[in-house]
Design a protein around this motif. Structure first.
Motif, mmCIF file in Angstrom:
data_model
loop_
_atom_site.group_PDB
_atom_site.id
_atom_site.type_symbol
_atom_site.label_atom_id
_atom_site.label_comp_id
_atom_site.label_asym_id
_atom_site.label_seq_id
_atom_site.Cartn_x
_atom_site.Cartn_y
_atom_site.Cartn_z
ATOM 1 N N MET A 147 -1.559 0.876 -15.070
ATOM 2 C CA MET A 147 -1.885 1.677 -13.888
ATOM 3 C C MET A 147 -2.904 2.757 -14.235
ATOM 4 S SD MET A 147 1.869 2.141 -12.155
ATOM 5 C CE MET A 147 1.305 3.451 -11.071
ATOM 6 N N ALA A 148 -2.734 3.343 -15.410
ATOM 7 C CA ALA A 148 -3.653 4.404 -15.828
ATOM 8 C C ALA A 148 -5.047 3.856 -16.116
ATOM 9 C CB ALA A 148 -3.100 5.116 -17.058
ATOM 10 N N ASP A 153 -7.742 -5.223 -11.248
ATOM 11 C CA ASP A 153 -7.091 -6.252 -12.063
ATOM 12 C C ASP A 153 -5.925 -5.667 -12.855
ATOM 13 O OD1 ASP A 153 -7.009 -8.990 -13.210
ATOM 14 O OD2 ASP A 153 -7.518 -7.938 -15.069
ATOM 15 N N SER A 154 -6.130 -4.478 -13.431
ATOM 16 C CA SER A 154 -5.054 -3.871 -14.222
ATOM 17 C C SER A 154 -3.884 -3.459 -13.328
ATOM 18 C CB SER A 154 -5.571 -2.666 -15.017
ATOM 19 O OG SER A 154 -5.909 -1.588 -14.168
ATOM 20 N N LEU A 155 -4.174 -3.066 -12.094
ATOM 21 C CA LEU A 155 -3.096 -2.711 -11.165
ATOM 22 C C LEU A 155 -2.251 -3.936 -10.813
ATOM 23 C CD1 LEU A 155 -4.958 -0.252 -8.782
ATOM 24 C CD2 LEU A 155 -2.998 0.312 -10.228
ATOM 25 N N LYS A 156 -2.911 -5.074 -10.618
ATOM 26 C CA LYS A 156 -2.164 -6.306 -10.336
ATOM 27 C C LYS A 156 -1.283 -6.684 -11.527
ATOM 28 C CE LYS A 156 -5.713 -8.122 -7.204
ATOM 29 N NZ LYS A 156 -6.805 -9.112 -7.041
ATOM 30 N N GLU A 185 -1.631 1.728 -4.372
ATOM 31 C CA GLU A 185 -3.034 1.709 -4.787
ATOM 32 C C GLU A 185 -3.684 0.356 -4.519
ATOM 33 O OE1 GLU A 185 -3.760 3.296 -8.683
ATOM 34 O OE2 GLU A 185 -2.322 4.922 -8.408
ATOM 35 N N LEU A 186 -2.866 -0.684 -4.453
ATOM 36 C CA LEU A 186 -3.390 -2.016 -4.128
ATOM 37 C C LEU A 186 -3.454 -2.260 -2.621
ATOM 38 C CD1 LEU A 186 -1.576 -4.156 -6.849
ATOM 39 C CD2 LEU A 186 -4.053 -3.830 -6.642
ATOM 40 N N GLY A 187 -2.936 -1.313 -1.848
ATOM 41 C CA GLY A 187 -2.963 -1.454 -0.397
ATOM 42 C C GLY A 187 -1.786 -2.214 0.178
ATOM 43 N N ASP A 188 -0.785 -2.517 -0.649
ATOM 44 C CA ASP A 188 0.418 -3.210 -0.170
ATOM 45 C C ASP A 188 1.425 -2.148 0.273
ATOM 46 O OD1 ASP A 188 2.695 -4.665 0.309
ATOM 47 O OD2 ASP A 188 2.707 -5.726 -1.615
#
Length: 243
Positions: A147-148, A153-156, A185-188
């Protein structure tokens, strides 16, 4: 007082334990060195985090020359000293025990503090691969580091790792908070709302858990797995029975 009736007082508990220890046939038998080392490492880690630098130093003096003392020193340096020195000490521990998952975990902690999340994620991932106990905390740590890093891609990947950790330890309320942030942060947003509900639920805050579960449901298809989990939270009635 129903609690006092059903629960012995601390002095009685200690006395009962002392009797059990004296009756144990292994009471005078030394523990195997590997088991003693694990125990000492946990003692010194608890001392560093819970009792402070001075208490940890006193304990480490009793363990001079041991790997546990070196581990405690690295932990103490990480928390209270110099990051570069802490990393050097941790790398030395890893050279001594390359397959120790918790030395890799400490390396990840240090790298996170040094604002090197990608390297931290690699260290935590190495810890996960070495962890025969399958701790749920380590995959969550991988997720935090990813996350940091902050790329889509790293967020997924963070979501996958945190969910893996929660699959091992579903009551990790902090893990759900990180998951909620990653989903957000991914919008979900429905996923974020449900993860927030889970965090409140496993913290014992059932009122807010139900509020967020209802908010999540409003954005989900009725009957889908996440909707059903939200419904479970909404329907939950905590037990009032005194244990």
């Amino acid at each position: 007082d129903p609690y006092r009736i059903s629960h012995p007082m601390p002095q009685d508990r200690i006395a009962n334990l002392e009797v059990l220890v004296k009756q144990d046939p292994n009471v005078d038998r030394p523990d195997p060195p590997a088991l003693q080392q694990r125990h000492d490492m946990m003692r010194v880690k608890i001392a560093v985090y819970m009792e402070g630098q001075a208490a940890a130093s006193r304990l480490m003096r009793k363990m001079q020359g041991t790997l546990a003392a070196q581990y405690g020193d690295a932990q103490s340096t990480y928390l209270f000293g110099n990051i570069a020195a802490a990393l050097a000490k941790t790398n030395a521990l890893i050279r001594a025990q390359p397959k120790n998952a918790y030395f890799q975990e400490l390396r990840g902690d240090i790298l996170m503090k040094a604002n090197k999340p990608k390297e931290a994620a690699d260290a935590y991932a190495k810890a996960v691969s070495l962890d025969s106990a399958r701790s749920g905390l380590l995959p969550v740590s991988v997720g935090q580091a990813l996350m940091a890093v902050g790329t889509p891609d790293s967020l997924k990947k963070a979501v996958v790792q945190i969910n893996n950790g929660l699959g091992r330890d579903k009551e990790n309320s902090a893990g759900y908070r990180y998951l909620a942030q990653a989903y957000g942060e991914l919008g979900d947003i429905p996923g974020a709302e449900l993860a927030t509900a889970e965090s409140h639920f496993y913290s014992g805050n059932y009122k807010d858990a139900k509020i967020f579960a209802m908010r999540a449901q409003q954005q989900m298809k009725r009957g889908e797995p996440r909707w059903l989990r939200a419904q479970d939270i909404i329907n939950y009635k905590p037990s009032t029975k005194i244990k």
